[in-house]
Design a protein around this motif. Structure first.
Motif, PDB file in Angstrom:
ATOM      1  N   ARG A  98     -14.902  58.444   9.342  1.00 53.07           N
ATOM      2  CA  ARG A  98     -15.435  57.332   8.564  1.00 53.07           C
ATOM      3  C   ARG A  98     -15.616  56.046   9.461  1.00 53.07           C
ATOM      4  O   ARG A  98     -16.601  55.310   9.062  1.00 53.07           O
ATOM      5  N   LEU A  99     -14.525  55.727  10.465  1.00 50.91           N
ATOM      6  CA  LEU A  99     -14.715  54.597  11.236  1.00 50.91           C
ATOM      7  C   LEU A  99     -16.143  54.441  11.886  1.00 50.91           C
ATOM      8  O   LEU A  99     -16.597  53.576  12.217  1.00 50.91           O
ATOM      9  N   ASN A 100     -16.401  55.801  12.507  1.00 55.06           N
ATOM     10  CA  ASN A 100     -17.710  55.877  13.061  1.00 55.06           C
ATOM     11  C   ASN A 100     -18.901  56.108  12.270  1.00 55.06           C
ATOM     12  O   ASN A 100     -20.052  55.253  12.629  1.00 55.06           O
ATOM     13  N   ILE A 101     -18.792  56.251  10.935  1.00 54.08           N
ATOM     14  CA  ILE A 101     -19.821  56.016  10.245  1.00 54.08           C
ATOM     15  C   ILE A 101     -20.090  54.756   9.678  1.00 54.08           C
ATOM     16  O   ILE A 101     -21.371  54.279   9.787  1.00 54.08           O
ATOM     17  N   SER A 102     -18.847  54.132   9.490  1.00 60.22           N
ATOM     18  CA  SER A 102     -19.248  52.579   9.275  1.00 60.22           C
ATOM     19  C   SER A 102     -19.647  51.769  10.688  1.00 60.22           C
ATOM     20  O   SER A 102     -20.395  50.962  10.329  1.00 60.22           O
ATOM     21  N   SER A 103     -19.288  52.310  11.773  1.00 56.51           N
ATOM     22  CA  SER A 103     -19.508  51.671  12.939  1.00 56.51           C
ATOM     23  C   SER A 103     -21.121  51.743  13.429  1.00 56.51           C
ATOM     24  O   SER A 103     -21.955  50.814  13.496  1.00 56.51           O
ATOM     25  N   LYS A 104     -21.523  52.913  12.806  1.00 56.69           N
ATOM     26  CA  LYS A 104     -22.860  53.220  13.172  1.00 56.69           C
ATOM     27  C   LYS A 104     -23.795  52.202  12.392  1.00 56.69           C
ATOM     28  O   LYS A 104     -24.847  51.895  12.697  1.00 56.69           O
ATOM     29  N   ARG A 105     -23.291  52.016  11.105  1.00 60.66           N
ATOM     30  CA  ARG A 105     -24.112  51.392  10.251  1.00 60.66           C
ATOM     31  C   ARG A 105     -24.284  49.851  10.595  1.00 60.66           C
ATOM     32  O   ARG A 105     -25.188  48.964  10.309  1.00 60.66           O
ATOM     33  N   LEU A 106     -23.081  49.212  11.337  1.00 57.82           N
ATOM     34  CA  LEU A 106     -23.009  47.950  11.605  1.00 57.82           C
ATOM     35  C   LEU A 106     -23.518  48.007  13.294  1.00 57.82           C
ATOM     36  O   LEU A 106     -23.196  46.930  13.992  1.00 57.82           O
ATOM     37  N   ALA A 107     -24.154  48.944  14.000  1.00 64.43           N
ATOM     38  CA  ALA A 107     -24.460  48.982  15.172  1.00 64.43           C
ATOM     39  C   ALA A 107     -23.558  48.629  16.126  1.00 64.43           C
ATOM     40  O   ALA A 107     -23.561  47.942  17.116  1.00 64.43           O
ATOM     41  N   ILE A 108     -22.495  49.430  15.795  1.00 67.57           N
ATOM     42  CA  ILE A 108     -21.178  49.216  16.662  1.00 67.57           C
ATOM     43  C   ILE A 108     -20.947  50.590  17.421  1.00 67.57           C
ATOM     44  O   ILE A 108     -21.305  51.596  16.830  1.00 67.57           O
ATOM     45  N   PRO A 109     -20.730  50.518  18.557  1.00 66.29           N
ATOM     46  CA  PRO A 109     -20.526  52.004  19.338  1.00 66.29           C
ATOM     47  C   PRO A 109     -19.555  52.840  18.785  1.00 66.29           C
ATOM     48  O   PRO A 109     -18.573  52.210  18.361  1.00 66.29           O
ATOM     49  N   GLU A 110     -19.746  54.031  18.532  1.00 66.10           N
ATOM     50  CA  GLU A 110     -18.887  54.984  17.920  1.00 66.10           C
ATOM     51  C   GLU A 110     -17.866  55.146  18.889  1.00 66.10           C
ATOM     52  O   GLU A 110     -17.873  55.396  20.083  1.00 66.10           O
ATOM     53  N   LEU A 111     -16.553  55.560  18.308  1.00 67.62           N
ATOM     54  CA  LEU A 111     -15.418  55.633  19.290  1.00 67.62           C
ATOM     55  C   LEU A 111     -15.034  57.139  19.342  1.00 67.62           C
ATOM     56  O   LEU A 111     -15.194  57.851  18.254  1.00 67.62           O
ATOM     57  N   PRO A 112     -14.883  57.761  20.538  1.00 70.14           N
ATOM     58  CA  PRO A 112     -14.755  58.937  20.722  1.00 70.14           C
ATOM     59  C   PRO A 112     -13.423  59.383  19.956  1.00 70.14           C
ATOM     60  O   PRO A 112     -12.351  58.603  20.041  1.00 70.14           O
ATOM     61  N   GLU A 113     -13.395  60.720  19.282  1.00 74.86           N
ATOM     62  CA  GLU A 113     -12.222  61.352  18.675  1.00 74.86           C
ATOM     63  C   GLU A 113     -10.947  61.215  19.552  1.00 74.86           C
ATOM     64  O   GLU A 113      -9.873  60.791  18.900  1.00 74.86           O
ATOM     65  N   GLU A 114     -10.997  61.574  20.770  1.00 79.10           N
ATOM     66  CA  GLU A 114      -9.845  61.668  21.705  1.00 79.10           C
ATOM     67  C   GLU A 114      -9.148  60.221  21.852  1.00 79.10           C
ATOM     68  O   GLU A 114      -8.161  60.198  22.054  1.00 79.10           O
ATOM     69  N   ILE A 115      -9.977  59.392  21.816  1.00 81.26           N
ATOM     70  CA  ILE A 115      -9.408  57.828  22.162  1.00 81.26           C
ATOM     71  C   ILE A 115      -8.745  57.625  20.746  1.00 81.26           C
ATOM     72  O   ILE A 115      -7.605  57.063  20.822  1.00 81.26           O
ATOM     73  N   PHE A 116      -9.205  57.871  19.689  1.00 87.17           N
ATOM     74  CA  PHE A 116      -8.565  57.332  18.319  1.00 87.17           C
ATOM     75  C   PHE A 116      -7.361  58.013  18.094  1.00 87.17           C
ATOM     76  O   PHE A 116      -6.193  57.518  17.877  1.00 87.17           O
ATOM     77  N   MET A 117      -7.684  59.442  18.179  1.00 85.57           N
ATOM     78  CA  MET A 117      -6.275  60.225  17.735  1.00 85.57           C
ATOM     79  C   MET A 117      -5.098  60.131  18.963  1.00 85.57           C
ATOM     80  O   MET A 117      -3.886  60.078  18.516  1.00 85.57           O
ATOM     81  N   GLU A 118      -5.498  60.168  20.105  1.00 86.46           N
ATOM     82  CA  GLU A 118      -4.557  60.117  21.492  1.00 86.46           C
ATOM     83  C   GLU A 118      -3.616  58.618  21.234  1.00 86.46           C
ATOM     84  O   GLU A 118      -2.469  58.425  21.694  1.00 86.46           O
ATOM     85  N   GLY A 119      -4.636  57.741  21.048  1.00 85.31           N
ATOM     86  CA  GLY A 119      -4.089  56.434  21.008  1.00 85.31           C
ATOM     87  C   GLY A 119      -3.315  56.127  19.748  1.00 85.31           C
ATOM     88  O   GLY A 119      -2.023  55.585  19.858  1.00 85.31           O
ATOM     89  N   LEU A 120      -3.631  56.730  18.496  1.00 85.19           N
ATOM     90  CA  LEU A 120      -2.902  56.636  17.288  1.00 85.19           C
ATOM     91  C   LEU A 120      -1.477  57.421  17.735  1.00 85.19           C
ATOM     92  O   LEU A 120      -0.389  56.653  17.255  1.00 85.19           O
ATOM     93  N   LYS A 121      -1.681  58.440  18.161  1.00 87.18           N
ATOM     94  CA  LYS A 121      -0.373  59.143  18.278  1.00 87.18           C
ATOM     95  C   LYS A 121       0.653  58.586  19.303  1.00 87.18           C
ATOM     96  O   LYS A 121       1.928  58.306  19.112  1.00 87.18           O
ATOM     97  N   GLU A 122       0.042  58.111  20.462  1.00 92.72           N
ATOM     98  CA  GLU A 122       1.049  57.517  21.352  1.00 92.72           C
ATOM     99  C   GLU A 122       1.527  56.082  20.683  1.00 92.72           C
ATOM    100  O   GLU A 122       2.878  55.805  20.921  1.00 92.72           O
ATOM    101  N   LEU A 123       0.819  55.453  19.990  1.00 92.35           N
ATOM    102  CA  LEU A 123       1.336  54.323  19.403  1.00 92.35           C
ATOM    103  C   LEU A 123       2.670  54.624  18.321  1.00 92.35           C
ATOM    104  O   LEU A 123       3.579  53.768  18.177  1.00 92.35           O
ATOM    105  N   LEU A 124       2.315  55.509  17.710  1.00 93.57           N
ATOM    106  CA  LEU A 124       3.227  55.979  16.841  1.00 93.57           C
ATOM    107  C   LEU A 124       4.826  56.575  17.254  1.00 93.57           C
ATOM    108  O   LEU A 124       5.809  56.526  16.816  1.00 93.57           O
TER     109      LEU A 124
END
Length: 356
Positions: A98-124
């Motif tokens: 959904r973050l990428n769906i929102s980003s696309k609508r506002l002409a923001i570059p979509e974020l690769p799934e692996e950056i989102f998920m790996e970054g989230l897991k590392e932070l947690l």
């Protein structure tokens, strides 16, 4: 078949943890922040090195386009810790998509799934001790991306910043709320950005909501943008209505957010054999159901509150109370979802995601 490579995430740990200063038995919602945050910039046409760094201020030029043209989208998620200390997420890939769906609508570059998920897991993993274990508490997670590139020209930015920040929090809402059906203002319009989690959507809600608060209500029920004849959302949440034993909710559209909690409730209701109708719900139908006693429940659904029961609604200077119901659908759904989230029950849907 292309294999996605896990990004190498640089971790810089804080030298001065704030955790000893936090009263975990008395957590406000979203006002206490963990020791670290995840950050990744987009420039020169690609996402740069992802990092976990100490939670800190960010510096932006006054001409940064976020200030002028509002290119900003966000998500809301939670991490839960079970009685054994294991850490769980609830349907995180839905938030990533959904973050990428929102980003696309506002002409923001979509974020690769692996950056989102790996970054989230590392932070947690780094801030695991910040995840509370008390009943109803969790670690609220706020991923967001905004235009950090500079320029007064009305065009998309050339640089963006993605951040994940976290906040240990108690329950979002306490008790039931009374809502006012909005007849003048609109949350969003056809062809607009209502389906995106754009910051501006929420800014536009504050004024009409304050008008409702001034009249003694806690929230607004948003109606369609043209006729104001159909209910669509409750405050910042999706809305559900129970008439007799049928559960109703509005279909998603350009104007309505495709909520993760919303779609989870629909799946649970179908699994329980509850009669479900996803269709337009008119204000007239709602008022008539309240008057003839067939309106059994109304509740909002979203990540922060999970479910927020509605005790009554106002419309055209009249207030309609909804009697309290034992073993309500709202209570059943909330228990079902939170039992999955806290690893207290079987997860037949495969929604629970362990952070190892």
């Amino acid at each position: 078949m292309q294999v996605e490579m896990k990004p190498v995430i640089r971790v810089e740990k804080t030298k001065n943890s704030k955790i000893s200063q936090v009263d975990f038995s008395n957590l406000p919602f979203g006002k206490v922040y963990t020791d670290h945050m995840f950050i990744c910039d987009y420039k020169d046409g690609q996402w740069q090195e992802p990092k976990v760094i100490p939670y800190q201020n960010i510096s932006l030029d006054p001409s940064a386009k976020i200030f002028h043209y509002g290119q900003s989208v966000f998500e809301g998620m939670k991490a839960y810790k079970d009685k054994d200390g294991k850490v769980w997420l609830f349907r995180p890939l839905e938030n990533q998509k959904r973050l990428n769906i929102s980003s696309k609508r506002l002409a923001i570059p979509e974020l690769p799934e692996e950056i989102f998920m790996e970054g989230l897991k590392e932070l947690l993993k780094v801030d695991k001790n910040w995840i509370p274990q008390s009943e109803g508490s969790s670690l609220y997670i706020r991923p967001f991306v905004f235009a950090s590139g500079n320029g007064f020209h009305a065009s998309p930015a050339d640089k963006y910043t993605f951040i994940i920040a976290c906040s240990p929090s108690g329950s979002y809402f306490a008790g039931k709320v009374k809502v006012l059906i909005e007849q003048t203002y609109s949350r969003s319009a056809n062809g607009g950005v209502g389906y995106a989690k754009a910051g501006g959507n929420y800014a536009g809600q504050f004024y009409p909501t304050q008008l409702a608060v001034d009249k003694g209500f806690q929230q607004v029920i948003w109606t369609d943008d043209t006729s104001h004849e159909y209910i669509e959302e409750a405050g910042a949440m999706n809305i559900f209505v129970r008439i007799n034993d049928t559960l109703l909710t509005a279909p998603t559209s350009d104007r309505i957010l495709d909520g993760v909690t919303r779609k989870s409730i629909l799946d649970i209701a179908n699994d329980m054999g509850i009669d479900v109708e996803v269709r337009k719900i008119s204000v007239t139908e709602l008022v008539e159901a309240a008057q003839n006693g067939s309106l059994k429940e109304m509740f909002g659904a979203g990540t922060a509150a999970v479910i927020s029961p509605i005790s009554g609604f106002g419309y055209q200077d009249k207030t309609f109370d909804i009697p309290e119901l034992k073993n309500s659908y709202a209570e059943q759904f909330k228990k079902h979802i939170t039992d999955i989230q806290y690893n207290r029950a079987q997860d037949k849907f495969g929604w629970r995601y362990e952070v190892k």
